[in-house]
Design a protein around this motif. Structure first.
Motif, PDB file in Angstrom:
ATOM      1  N   ARG A   1       0.823  -1.209   0.000  1.00 17.96           N
ATOM      2  CA  ARG A   1       0.000   0.000   0.000  1.00 17.96           C
ATOM      3  C   ARG A   1       0.856   1.257   0.000  1.00 17.96           C
ATOM      4  O   ARG A   1       0.596   2.211  -0.720  1.00 17.96           O
ATOM      5  N   ARG A   2       1.910   1.248   0.824  1.00 18.76           N
ATOM      6  CA  ARG A   2       2.802   2.413   0.859  1.00 18.76           C
ATOM      7  C   ARG A   2       3.474   2.624  -0.485  1.00 18.76           C
ATOM      8  O   ARG A   2       3.621   3.753  -0.936  1.00 18.76           O
TER       9      ARG A   2
ATOM     10  N   HIS B   1       0.888   4.131  -2.908  1.00 15.74           N
ATOM     11  CA  HIS B   1       0.397   5.486  -2.633  1.00 15.74           C
ATOM     12  C   HIS B   1       1.506   6.487  -2.293  1.00 15.74           C
ATOM     13  O   HIS B   1       1.209   7.572  -1.798  1.00 15.74           O
ATOM     14  N   TRP B   2       2.748   6.172  -2.559  1.00 15.16           N
ATOM     15  CA  TRP B   2       3.826   7.035  -2.101  1.00 15.16           C
ATOM     16  C   TRP B   2       3.772   8.406  -2.768  1.00 15.16           C
ATOM     17  O   TRP B   2       4.068   9.416  -2.144  1.00 15.16           O
ATOM     18  N   ARG B   3       3.395   8.474  -4.023  1.00 18.20           N
ATOM     19  CA  ARG B   3       3.365   9.767  -4.708  1.00 18.20           C
ATOM     20  C   ARG B   3       2.282  10.676  -4.136  1.00 18.20           C
ATOM     21  O   ARG B   3       2.513  11.862  -3.893  1.00 18.20           O
ATOM     22  N   ALA B   4       1.102  10.131  -3.901  1.00 20.59           N
ATOM     23  CA  ALA B   4       0.013  10.930  -3.340  1.00 20.59           C
ATOM     24  C   ALA B   4       0.366  11.383  -1.925  1.00 20.59           C
ATOM     25  O   ALA B   4       0.090  12.533  -1.547  1.00 20.59           O
ATOM     26  N   ASP B   5       0.971  10.506  -1.122  1.00 18.85           N
ATOM     27  CA  ASP B   5       1.373  10.879   0.231  1.00 18.85           C
ATOM     28  C   ASP B   5       2.420  11.978   0.205  1.00 18.85           C
ATOM     29  O   ASP B   5       2.400  12.909   1.023  1.00 18.85           O
ATOM     30  N   ARG B   6       3.340  11.889  -0.740  1.00 17.55           N
ATOM     31  CA  ARG B   6       4.387  12.910  -0.863  1.00 17.55           C
ATOM     32  C   ARG B   6       3.793  14.262  -1.251  1.00 17.55           C
ATOM     33  O   ARG B   6       4.171  15.297  -0.708  1.00 17.55           O
ATOM     34  N   GLU B   7       2.837  14.254  -2.179  1.00 14.87           N
ATOM     35  CA  GLU B   7       2.180  15.494  -2.587  1.00 14.87           C
ATOM     36  C   GLU B   7       1.384  16.105  -1.431  1.00 14.87           C
ATOM     37  O   GLU B   7       1.390  17.312  -1.232  1.00 14.87           O
ATOM     38  N   GLN B   8       0.706  15.265  -0.677  1.00 14.25           N
ATOM     39  CA  GLN B   8      -0.052  15.772   0.466  1.00 14.25           C
ATOM     40  C   GLN B   8       0.879  16.386   1.505  1.00 14.25           C
ATOM     41  O   GLN B   8       0.590  17.452   2.058  1.00 14.25           O
ATOM     42  N   ALA B   9       2.002  15.753   1.761  1.00 11.00           N
ATOM     43  CA  ALA B   9       2.974  16.294   2.716  1.00 11.00           C
ATOM     44  C   ALA B   9       3.527  17.629   2.219  1.00 11.00           C
ATOM     45  O   ALA B   9       3.717  18.564   3.007  1.00 11.00           O
ATOM     46  N   ARG B  10       3.755  17.730   0.911  1.00  7.79           N
ATOM     47  CA  ARG B  10       4.253  18.991   0.355  1.00  7.79           C
ATOM     48  C   ARG B  10       3.219  20.103   0.527  1.00  7.79           C
ATOM     49  O   ARG B  10       3.550  21.221   0.914  1.00  7.79           O
TER      50      ARG B  10
END
Length: 92
Positions: A43-44, A47-56
């Motif tokens: 799962r990680r 979804h790593w790209r979406a999580d990275r964008e959300q963190a940004r």
């Protein structure tokens, strides 16, 4: 070709489930935990790209708030515009 691959995957799943039924409680729990961690890693990875964008986005918003773009300052006190309330009507 595809039907052989699918049959092989199905056979592997059946063998793992049969092995799980034979195992004792502690080993079964360990196997289940391993599959759960494997699933979490998948799962990680998915979804790593979406999580990275959300963190940004969250970091950019925190920086914008820290710079005071929507905040009035009175000395070292920050008063966000969202804290301003219209005056209350006095009924008496």
């Amino acid at each position: 070709m595809m039907d052989k691959v699918l049959a092989g995957l199905l056979l592997a799943v059946c063998l793992v489930l049969a092995l799980r039924m034979v195992l004792g409680t502690q080993r079964r729990r360990r196997l289940d935990d391993w599959f759960a961690s494997l699933s979490a890693r998948a799962r990680r990875l998915r979804h790593w790209r979406a999580d990275r964008e959300q963190a940004r986005r969250v970091a950019d918003e925190a920086i914008r708030r820290a710079r005071g773009e929507e905040v009035e300052r009175e000395g070292n006190v920050y008063r966000p515009k969202s804290f301003k309330k219209p005056p209350r009507d006095e009924m008496h």
